[in-house]
Enzyme design. Structure first.
Site, mmCIF file in Angstrom:
data_model
loop_
_atom_site.group_PDB
_atom_site.id
_atom_site.type_symbol
_atom_site.label_atom_id
_atom_site.label_comp_id
_atom_site.label_asym_id
_atom_site.label_seq_id
_atom_site.Cartn_x
_atom_site.Cartn_y
_atom_site.Cartn_z
ATOM 1 N N LYS A 87 -41.628 -13.848 28.743
ATOM 2 C CA LYS A 87 -42.876 -14.381 28.218
ATOM 3 C C LYS A 87 -42.730 -15.818 27.706
ATOM 4 O O LYS A 87 -43.615 -16.645 27.893
ATOM 5 C CB LYS A 87 -43.385 -13.475 27.100
ATOM 6 C CG LYS A 87 -44.789 -13.848 26.661
ATOM 7 C CD LYS A 87 -45.444 -12.772 25.836
ATOM 8 C CE LYS A 87 -46.859 -13.203 25.484
ATOM 9 N NZ LYS A 87 -47.529 -12.227 24.620
ATOM 10 N N PHE B 125 -39.773 -3.732 22.764
ATOM 11 C CA PHE B 125 -40.936 -2.980 23.230
ATOM 12 C C PHE B 125 -41.288 -3.395 24.657
ATOM 13 O O PHE B 125 -41.367 -4.578 24.971
ATOM 14 C CB PHE B 125 -42.117 -3.232 22.293
ATOM 15 C CG PHE B 125 -43.380 -2.551 22.753
ATOM 16 C CD1 PHE B 125 -43.466 -1.172 22.790
ATOM 17 C CD2 PHE B 125 -44.484 -3.294 23.169
ATOM 18 C CE1 PHE B 125 -44.612 -0.533 23.230
ATOM 19 C CE2 PHE B 125 -45.640 -2.666 23.609
ATOM 20 C CZ PHE B 125 -45.700 -1.285 23.641
ATOM 21 N N GLN B 126 -41.469 -2.431 25.511
ATOM 22 C CA GLN B 126 -41.777 -2.657 26.927
ATOM 23 C C GLN B 126 -40.733 -3.524 27.633
ATOM 24 O O GLN B 126 -41.055 -4.320 28.493
ATOM 25 C CB GLN B 126 -43.195 -3.231 27.108
ATOM 26 C CG GLN B 126 -44.266 -2.222 26.703
ATOM 27 C CD GLN B 126 -45.659 -2.568 27.173
ATOM 28 O OE1 GLN B 126 -46.009 -3.735 27.304
ATOM 29 N NE2 GLN B 126 -46.469 -1.538 27.411
ATOM 30 N N MET C 229 -46.940 19.553 55.568
ATOM 31 C CA MET C 229 -45.694 19.367 56.312
ATOM 32 C C MET C 229 -44.574 20.206 55.700
ATOM 33 O O MET C 229 -43.761 20.787 56.422
ATOM 34 C CB MET C 229 -45.311 17.884 56.343
ATOM 35 C CG MET C 229 -44.118 17.579 57.215
ATOM 36 S SD MET C 229 -44.350 18.108 58.928
ATOM 37 C CE MET C 229 -44.997 16.620 59.695
ATOM 38 N N GLU D 273 -49.916 0.350 38.715
ATOM 39 C CA GLU D 273 -49.139 -0.712 39.360
ATOM 40 C C GLU D 273 -48.562 -0.291 40.705
ATOM 41 O O GLU D 273 -48.326 -1.131 41.572
ATOM 42 C CB GLU D 273 -48.022 -1.207 38.437
ATOM 43 C CG GLU D 273 -48.513 -2.015 37.238
ATOM 44 C CD GLU D 273 -48.850 -1.140 36.040
ATOM 45 O OE1 GLU D 273 -48.893 0.109 36.197
ATOM 46 O OE2 GLU D 273 -49.076 -1.696 34.955
#
Lengths: 561, 163
Positions: free
Chosen positions: A161, A111-112, A475, A49
């Site tokens: 949802k 969950f999640q 760097m 993502e």
């Protein structure tokens, strides 16, 4: 007719002119994905993502449109945070839709579940949790309006949802009016009169352009203004391309790795017209010494940028394009005198600085990373869209690829986020299918999001990755060399995959150059290949980026080669 | 540069999460909150946040601009620079031994305070006023022994009727 939340989102996207969505499906967004399959949006399935957000960022910068992401709840949402923070620092318009657990479960550690609105509050321009499907269409419209107006930025919409499943009539107001949000586009003309007065008085003026010039599409009016007033231009990392890098009035980038002439000009200038910049510490160095002889005019649409880091004589709150257009109109009415004569001593001084202390490196048998960038510039005739990772690769790209046009240099400027370049290149390639898009990368950064190479191959996006492979986190190693007595603590990354085989494993082309005479043929072959390519340039390991201003020093205090 | 106290009156959308945006702005940018008071205004869609903060002029300027930049912030007034009425309410639970009761009642009277609760060994006093007045009554009651204090934080309104 009533639509489901999922249908409302798709319709709202359509009405906002969205054509591409960068996303990754998951439990909480199943209804969106179900609906998505019945639409004609182009969906780019990323592999992480974070990649979705960087790709949307690259897409937004290359196209000038709002970039759109769709991801699931929990880890899907948290994975977007780095991308959102980068877009927020660089003022890039994005709309990120995250799924959320069903409303009744919110707060139950489901969950999640994650409080993504809470997590992203400080790194978005604004964010929403949609509690009622009736609000969804309006919120999406508001989100796009907020993302693209004023000082642009990312806006996140978190949708539970159950909201995606429940139904409502699609209804949005014709125009969005937010009583608490009204960006100022039109500059105060009295302030602009003062600017013109200062220009007439000034003998050593410079213009300092930033990302705001590109975001407001002010490049043309800036060029006209600069040429008519004969004022030389420097531009921040985010502003590269706002003014042609091949113009005689171009000074190069200022700051920590700026050109000698840009930094010296800032040190000596008696007038600085800064537009769409925020005076980042990487530009200013020691604030008290920055442009200390200059009256500073600061044009910015965001009032918080003004007086934040640098005290300013003439603040101008407004859109850069409108402001330069007004200034150009004011110039019609004033006599600036014989500019050729007035500017000559100043421009002559700048030419001297350029002649005596140009950007330079010495090319031997080993490949110098600067040489690779120069060759890329030469062989693409300066017309490619360049994205970068972060670190030495980014600075060499900024120094040696001379951008003539805006929206061609795409880099994580404010956040400085490694792993940005490849997904951003993918987004830029989606936006501009016929352009050559090159990610100038380091061997360290490329490994942060190299999974997105699969995305490029799957969607046939012929991005080219030029890895300046020095076996170090270059760097950081450079800082260790210069400021930590060469104690290379954990910056040696000599173990890396064989990038040529990696490309082949993904079904793409991998090329390698070890000697400097191999650079050009490799680039030529890559550019002639209508598929994604990884170019592995084995460059000199301990090459440094110069000039360099030590952190906290005045920018006229440069370490030169 | 000297650090001054400023009272900011902030009108915001009355929505969940708005206070957290403001508090987050302060913690994220290292600004101070000395006191904070939030309640609905006459318009139920709008809340007023009255906040006391510290900082030198340039920081206060940034705070005001940053607050105004938040999408849910409608107006920011710096009441320190404008004429305003300010009040704070305080509840003081003070030990009230029999030898002190007369003295406490006298102080309550002088400060136009009220005794709102009486227990076997304490009084609870309610008093409103400016910060100075409240500090003064606390100083006077201290010798009797203060059990507990709750302060509301400052609230303020512009004198100007425009608002």
């Amino acid at each position: 007719m009533e639509l489901t939340g999922a249908q409302i989102l798709m319709r709202a996207f359509k009405e906002e002119g969205v054509d591409t969505i960068f996303g990754y499906p998951g439990g909480a967004v199943l209804d969106f994905y179900d609906e998505l399959s019945r639409t004609d949006f182009k969906h780019i399935l990323v592999r992480h993502e974070q990649g979705a957000v960087h790709a949307a960022d690259g897409y937004a910068r290359a196209s000038g449109k709002v970039g759109v992401c769709l991801v699931t709840s929990g880890p899907g949402a948290t994975n977007t945070v780095t991308g959102i923070a980068s877009a927020n620092m660089d003022s890039i318009p994005l709309v990120i839709v995250t799924g959320q657990v069903p409303s009744p479960l919110i707060g139950n550690d489901a969950f999640q579940e994650v409080d993504i609105v809470g997590i992203t509050r400080p790194c978005t321009k604004h964010n929403y949790l949609v509690k009622n499907v009736k609000d969804l269409a309006r919120i999406v419209k508001e989100a796009f309006y907020i993302a693209r107006s004023g000082r642009p930025g990312p806006v996140l919409i978190d949708i539970p949802k159950d909201v995606t499943k429940s139904k409502a009539v699609y209804s949005v107001p014709d125009t969005i009016v937010l009583k608490s949000y009204n960006p100022t586009y039109e500059p105060n003309l009295k302030q602009l009169q003062k600017v013109v007065k200062l220009i007439r008085k000034s003998r050593k003026p410079i213009i300092f352009a930033g990302g705001g010039v590109i975001l407001s599409k002010a490049s043309d009016s800036l060029i006209e203004f600069s040429r008519r007033t004969k004022i030389p231009v420097t531009a921040s990392l985010m502003g590269l391309g706002a003014f042609p890098g091949t113009d005689p009035l171009w000074l190069g980038m200022p700051g920590m790795h700026g050109t000698f002439r840009a930094n010296m000009s800032i040190g000596e200038a008696d007038l600085m017209i800064a537009a769409g910049v925020r005076f980042d510490d990487r530009v200013t160095g020691k604030v008290e010494e920055f442009a200390k002889h200059a009256e500073i005019v600061h044009i910015d649409i965001d009032p918080t940028s003004i007086h934040k880091n640098i005290p300013v004589s003439v603040p101008v709150v407004g859109d850069c394009r409108k402001t330069f257009a007004h200034l150009n109109r004011l110039l019609d009415k004033v006599d600036l005198g014989d500019l050729d004569q007035i500017r000559e001593p100043w421009l002559e001084k700048i030419r001297k600085w350029k002649e005596t202390t140009p950007l330079k490196y010495t090319q031997g048998e080993l490949i110098k990373p600067q040489f690779v960038v120069e060759k890329l510039y030469e062989l693409t005739k300066g017309e490619a869209i360049i994205t970068t990772e972060v670190g030495q690769n980014q600075m060499w790209a900024a120094q040696y690829y001379h951008f003539d046009k805006p929206n061609h240099f795409i880099t994580s400027g404010g956040l400085g986020c490694m792993g940005f370049g490849l997904p951003a290149a993918i987004g830029a390639q989606v936006a501009c299918p016929s352009k050559t898009v090159i990610d100038i990368a380091g061997d360290g950064s490329i490994q942060m999001n190299s999974q997105e190479f699969a995305t490029a191959v799957q969607f046939n996006l012929p991005v080219k990755i030029a890895i300046l492979n020095n076996g170090f986190l270059g760097m950081v190693r450079q800082w260790q060399e210069l400021f930590y007595k060469k104690n290379y603590s954990w910056t040696n990354m000599s173990f890396a995959p064989d990038f040529v085989k990696l490309a082949e494993a993904y079904g793409a082309l991998g090329l390698r150059a070890v000697r400097s005479d191999e650079v050009e043929p490799v680039i030529r072959e890559a550019l002639a290949t209508p598929r994604p390519v990884i170019m592995d340039f084995r460059v000199e390991q301990e090459e440094n980026v110069y000039p360099m201003v030590p952190a906290g020093a005045a920018i006229t205090n440069m370490i030169l080669v | 540069m000297s650090e001054d106290k400023h009272i900011l009156s902030i009108l915001v959308d009355n929505q969940p999460g708005v206070l957290s945006r403001i508090a987050g702005l302060f913690s994220g940018r290292g600004y101070n909150i000395e006191s904070l008071c939030v309640a609905e205004t006459i318009d139920p869609a709008v809340s007023r946040i009255t906040m006391v903060t510290m900082g030198h002029a340039q920081i206060i300027e940034q705070i005001k601009k940053q607050l105004f930049k938040l999408i849910n912030v409608i107006k920011v007034h710096d009441l320190t620079t404008e004429k305003s009425i300010q009040r704070e309410l305080i509840l003081i639970k003070v030990y009230a031994k029999s030898e002190h009761r007369a003295e406490i009642l006298r102080i309550v009277d002088i400060f136009r305070a009220k005794i709102v609760d009486v227990g076997p060994d304490h009084y609870t006093i309610e008093v409103t006023g400016t910060e100075d007045k409240l500090d003064a009554i606390i100083t006077l009651l201290k010798p009797m022994g203060i059990k507990n204090i709750a302060r509301s934080g400052r609230i303020a309104l512009l004198r100007d009727s425009k608002q």
